[in-house]
Every structure is written in structure tokens, then in C-alpha cells.
Design an enzyme around this catalytic site. Structure first.
Site, PDB file in Angstrom:
ATOM      1  N   ASN A 378       0.731  -1.222  -0.201  1.00  0.00           N
ATOM      2  CA  ASN A 378      -0.096  -0.137  -0.059  1.00  0.00           C
ATOM      3  C   ASN A 378       0.867   1.180   0.121  1.00  0.00           C
ATOM      4  OD1 ASN A 378      -2.084   2.057   0.165  1.00  0.00           O
ATOM      5  ND2 ASN A 378      -3.046   1.066   2.036  1.00  0.00           N
ATOM      6  N   ASP A 379       1.428   1.546   1.128  1.00  0.00           N
ATOM      7  CA  ASP A 379       2.268   2.738   1.195  1.00  0.00           C
ATOM      8  C   ASP A 379       3.440   2.906   0.056  1.00  0.00           C
ATOM      9  OD1 ASP A 379       0.886   3.196   3.563  1.00  0.00           O
ATOM     10  OD2 ASP A 379       2.455   2.378   4.963  1.00  0.00           O
TER      11      ASP A 379
END
Lengths: 452, 88
Positions: A378-379
Site C-alpha cells: 500500500n504505502d
């Protein structure tokens, strides 16, 4: 003379072991050479240096083997980071104990000897307790979130200051009591130092503690006037330092910020304020997207390993390759729980290492990528890290998958990632979301691609 | 004393030189391999226990021998398991 020569052989073996790691093909032989060097050194020490307690030493070694080998054999590849943390901790403890024992053995010591002794005891203790806390965090025996004690920072500063004072006192008037006290303060310091480090930053803590243990061993080399310990400890210190620096760069943050600026809780992104629309797709939609693409990049994150989906992703990729799709994996340096962890997890699933690409290999050609598949990450694909100075992860290098022609984002739910930051990529019109367990989705995708 | 310092400084340079050439793919094995190497404290632990005069020294030394052995064998075995997967 012959003893020094043997130690030289061992030191050379260690250097070759590290050198072997420059190519995945020969790395394993390098490790064998390193183990051989260790055997030479240990046998030399035993044959030459043991006057008493020979039998006891053998018993202690045998016990260590009985504990160490099964632990190392049975550990899952996802749990490697905590295992490394644990081995690192016991090494640090051993160094501190050696310095303590030598201190009591040498009543009349020089200032340099005492300096090396206090450094070994202090760094070794910090490394031990810090590694144990890291282990507890990674094993999820305690929370992975940063733990902020009331006045934690003041406590850490107080512990740091008192350790310096104790070091000075011990050098001036060496007594066993002061040294034990120093060890105790070191243990507290290690705990205070790792507690505020958040889960995502643990790779940094591991690298740094690794460097610490190396330094403790090198310092113990001064205590014992043993060149091999100095050389080997220094090598480890160098490797830990380099990895720490690389990790900090990969997160786009300074080391000080990571260690002391415990992740500020990100402003919880406008939950419920407005329901933004995302485009969610079916397995069949995604299968068509992938099956008729020319060029696909898979960006895996630790979520992939948590779902035990490494094999599923490899099978899907093989199937796509059979259809003539060119596929590579984009591996972010901080993917996983320690530097390079994701590479190990994919290698375990028989992914050829030639397919594993870094940021600099993927990003320049990203605009010609038809589909970027984000699984369990995600990040590391959050455009906010690149575009929004207000984002807590601003400055972290990312995969620019938002510049690919389309994006498939496989997600369990709309929950934000590890850093708790909302991801603009999810709302990008190019993005198709595929909700569900990663392994489950990948298996269904494989079947759907086969059916095309 | 200066001899030991010389060795230290040279080892720093060798360390940085060798480690900076390590392939990014292998950073986890690098760390666990380096981990195994700092288990060389086992040599120190053996020497100290082998010349221990008091019970305190002996107990501290033996504990260090045990811990360092776990460090050494565990480190090399874990590293080998990982590198085996990269050979293909």
C-alpha cells in the site's frame, strides 16, 4: 604464531563469505567458507587457549548446537526477521558477558582496557535487550505500534546520560558493582530505544542493532587483544551501518526521525465525511485485463506473505508468461519486515531472481507498463509520498504505478496501510480494485486466466 | 595498542568496500550472515572460560559460550537455508 595464522585464515574466510553475497549464484559457497572459517577459529581457540573447564565448554557448545540448529531449521521464511533479531541479541549478550568475565580476571588493568570493557558491556547489553523487544514486536507478542511511555524521552535521555557517567566512573575506579550497574542501565536503554519504534520502522532497528553487536564484538577484541574479534566485529558493524543507511534512504527519512520521531498518528482521512467512489472489478474483468496485456509489473508487499500467497502469485505469473505476457516483480527495499525480506519470500516460492526488479529498474519504463498489480502493498505505491508534502510518508521513494496504463489493486478491505495513510491511488480512475483475501483472489484469477 | 587500532581502521574500509558490493536481492542473507559472523565472540568466550580462575568467571564464560554457539550455528544454518533458494 600458528594461532595468529589460523585467526588470519578465519578472518579471510569471513571476508570471502561477505564477498560471495555479491552474486546469488555463488553466495551459498561463500556461506560455507564463512562457516569453515568459524570452525577453524573455534578449534584453534579451544586447542590453544583452554587450560581449565574444557569439558564444560564442550557441554555448553553442545547445548548451543541443540538449541540453535532446530530453531534455525524450523523457522518460517516469514519469521526470519525475528529469528535474526534473536540471534543478534544473544550475540550481544555473549559479548557483554565475555567483557564482564575478563574484567574480573584482570585485576590490574590499563585505561584502554577499561574503556574497551565498558563499551563492550554497554553496547552488548543495549543490543541484547533491544533485540529482545524487536523480537517481541515482530512475533506480535506485544503491540507493533510505537509504545510511548509517559516521559519516555526523558527516561531514555536519563539512561543515556547515566550510562556515560557510569562508563567514566568505571574507567576511573574499576569495581565490579559499577560494571554490573552499567550492564543494567544498558539493558534499560535498549528497551527504551526500541519501544517507540513503530512496526514499519523495525527493519531499521534490526539493522542498527546488528551494527551494535558487531561493534560490541570488535570492542571485546580490544579487551582480549584478539585481532580476529576486531576484524569480524568491524565487518559486521560496517554491514549493519550500510544497511541502516540504505533503509533510511528507502523510507525517505533521516535516521533520527525514524528512531526518535515516533510516527505521528496520521490525521485519519475524512472517514465518513464523504464517501469517495472507487472502481471495483470482478475476477473475470481483471483476468481479461491481465491476459491480453503485453507488459505487467507485480508489486508485492508484506500482506502477500501474511496471506501465504507467494506460490499463488508465482503460478499466476507463469500462466501469464505462457500467454506471452512479459512480467516482472517490483520489489521495494522496505517490502517485508527486514531489508531484502521480500526477495527471500519470493525466492522460496521459486520465483527466479532475474525477475525481481528494484525501483530504479521499474520506474523509468513505468509508462509503457499495461497493468501494474499491487498485492498486499500500500504505502510503497502511494502517490502521496511523492506529491503531498503534508503526507506523513512524504519523501519515501515509491513505485510510480499511477503512471502505468492501468492498475489492479488487490485489497482485503478499504483499510489504510501500515502507516495509516489514505492512498489516493485507490480513487484513481485507472485503478480497478479487487477485494478479498490475496491468496483466494490470485487462485481465482489463475483459473480465470486459464479459461481465457 | 596502535596495532589493534590499525587493524580496526583497515577492517572498517574492507567492510564498507565488500558490503557495498552486495546485491540488493541478498540483503536479508547479508544480515543473517553478518549475524553468524559476529558469533565469533564464541572464540572470546572459549578463551575466557578456558582460563577462568573463579567460579564467577566460569559461570559468565560458560553462559557466553552457550549463547555464542546458538548465535553461530543458528546464523549459518538460517543463511544457508535462504541462499539455497537463490541458487536456481
Amino acid at each position: 604464531m600458528i594461532v595468529q595464522l589460523m585467526y588470519l585464515v578465519a578472518a579471510l574466510c569471513f571476508i570471502l563469505a561477505l564477498k560471495g553475497l555479491s552474486s546469488p549464484k555463488y553466495a551459498r559457497y561463500g556461506n560455507f567458507i564463512g562457516a569453515f572459517g568459524m570452525l577453524v577459529a573455534v578449534v584453534t581457540a579451544y586447542v590453544h587457549g583452554v587450560v581449565h573447564n574444557g569439558l564444560w565448554i564442550l557441554v555448553a557448545v553442545a547445548l548451543g548446537v541443540v538449541v540453535g540448529i532446530p530453531a534455525a531449521r524450523s523457522v518460517k521464511m516469514t519469521a526470519i526477521p525475528q529469528m535474526v533479531a534473536l540471534f543478534n541479541g544473544v550475540g550481544g549478550a555473549a559479548a557483554a558477558l565475555v567483557a564482564l568475565a575478563e574484567f574480573f580476571a584482570v585485576p590490574d588493568s590499563s585505561v584502554m582496557f577499561r574503556l574497551a570493557t565498558v563499551l563492550t558491556v554497554l553496547i552488548g547489553s543495549v543490543s541484547f535487550s533491544g533485540s529482545v523487544v524487536t523480537f517481541l514486536k515482530l512475533q506480535e507478542l506485544m503491540t507493533t505500534r510505537p509504545v510511548l511511555l509517559p516521559a519516555g524521552q526523558q527516561l531514555a535521555i536519563a539512561a543515556g546520560a547515566s550510562s556515560v557517567v557510569l562508563c567514566a566512573l568505571t574507567i576511573v575506579s574499576p569495581t565490579g558493582f559499577l560494571l554490573w550497574l552499567l550492564a543494567a542501565v544498558g539493558l534499560a536503554l535498549g528497551v527504551l530505544f526500541v519501544l517507540p519504534v513503530g512496526g514499519a520502522d523495525v527493519p531499521i532497528a534490526i539493522s542498527l542493532l546488528n551494527a551494535f553487536t558487531g561493534l560490541a564484538v570488535a570492542a571485546s577484541g580490544y579487551v582480549l587483544a584478539n585481532t580476529l574479534l576486531i576484524v569480524a566485529g568491524t565487518l559486521v558493524g560496517a554491514s549493519g551501518t550500510i544497511l541502516t543507511r540504505l533503509m533510511a534512504q528507502a523510507m525517505g527519512r533521516s535516521l533520527a526521525n525514524i528512531l526518535f520521531g515516533a510516527f505521528k498518528a496520521a490525521p485519519v482521512a475524512a472517514l465518513g465525511e464523504e464517501q469517495r467512489t472507487v472502481k471495483s472489478g470482478t475476477v473475470e474483468d481483471v483476468a481479461i485485463l491481465l491476459g491480453y496485456a503485453n507488459n505487467v509489473v507485480v508489486v508485492p508487499g508484506y500482506g502477500l506473505a501474511v496471506a501465504q500467497a507467494q506460490h499463488a502469485v508465482r503460478e499466476l505469473v507463469s500462466q501469464l508468461e505462457k500467454r506471452g505476457v512479459s512480467v516482472s516483480y517490483g520489489i521495494h527495499p522496505v517490502a517485508g519486515r527486514m531489508p531484502g525480506h521480500m526477495n527471500v519470500l519470493l525466492a522460496e516460492a521459486d520465483v527466479p531472481y532475474e525477475q525481481l526488479k528494484e525501483l530504479d529498474d521499474v520506474n523509468p519504463g513505468i509508462t509503457s507498463v499495461d497493468v501494474a498489480v499491487v498485492v498486499g502493498a500500500n504505502d510503497v505505491v502511494n502517490p502521496g509520498a511523492r506529491d503531498e508534502p503534508s503526507s506523513p510518508i512524504y519523501g519515501m521513494p515509491i513505485f510510480d504505478v499511477d503512471r502505468a496504463k492501468s492498475v489492479v489493486f488487490m485489497k482485503r478491505s478499504m483499510r489504510p496501510g501500515f502507516a495509516g495513510v489514505d492512498n489516493e491511488l485507490l480513487y484513481n480512475p485507472k485503478t480497478t480494485l479487487l477485494f478479498g483475501d490475496a491468496k483466494d483472489s490470485l487462485t481465482k484469477l489463475l483459473a480465470a486466466v486459464k479459461a481465457l | 595498542m596502535i596495532d589493534l587500532l590499525t587493524i580496526f581502521v583497515l577492517a572498517v574500509f574492507v567492510g564498507f568496500e565488500v558490503v557495498s558490493k552486495v546485491s540488493t536481492i541478498l540483503h536479508t542473507p547479508l544480515m543473517s550472515g553478518a549475524n553468524a559472523i559476529h558469533g565469533v565472540i564464541l572464540v572470546g568466550a572459549i578463551l575466557i572460560t578456558g582460563s577462568a580462575e573463579s567460579t564467577l568467571e566460569m559461570v559468565l564464560g560458560l553462559l557466553a559460550v552457550f549463547l555464542a554457539t546458538v548465535n553461530v550455528v543458528g546464523g549459518f544454518v538460517v543463511t544457508d537455508r535462504m541462499l539455497e533458494m537463490f541458487k536456481k
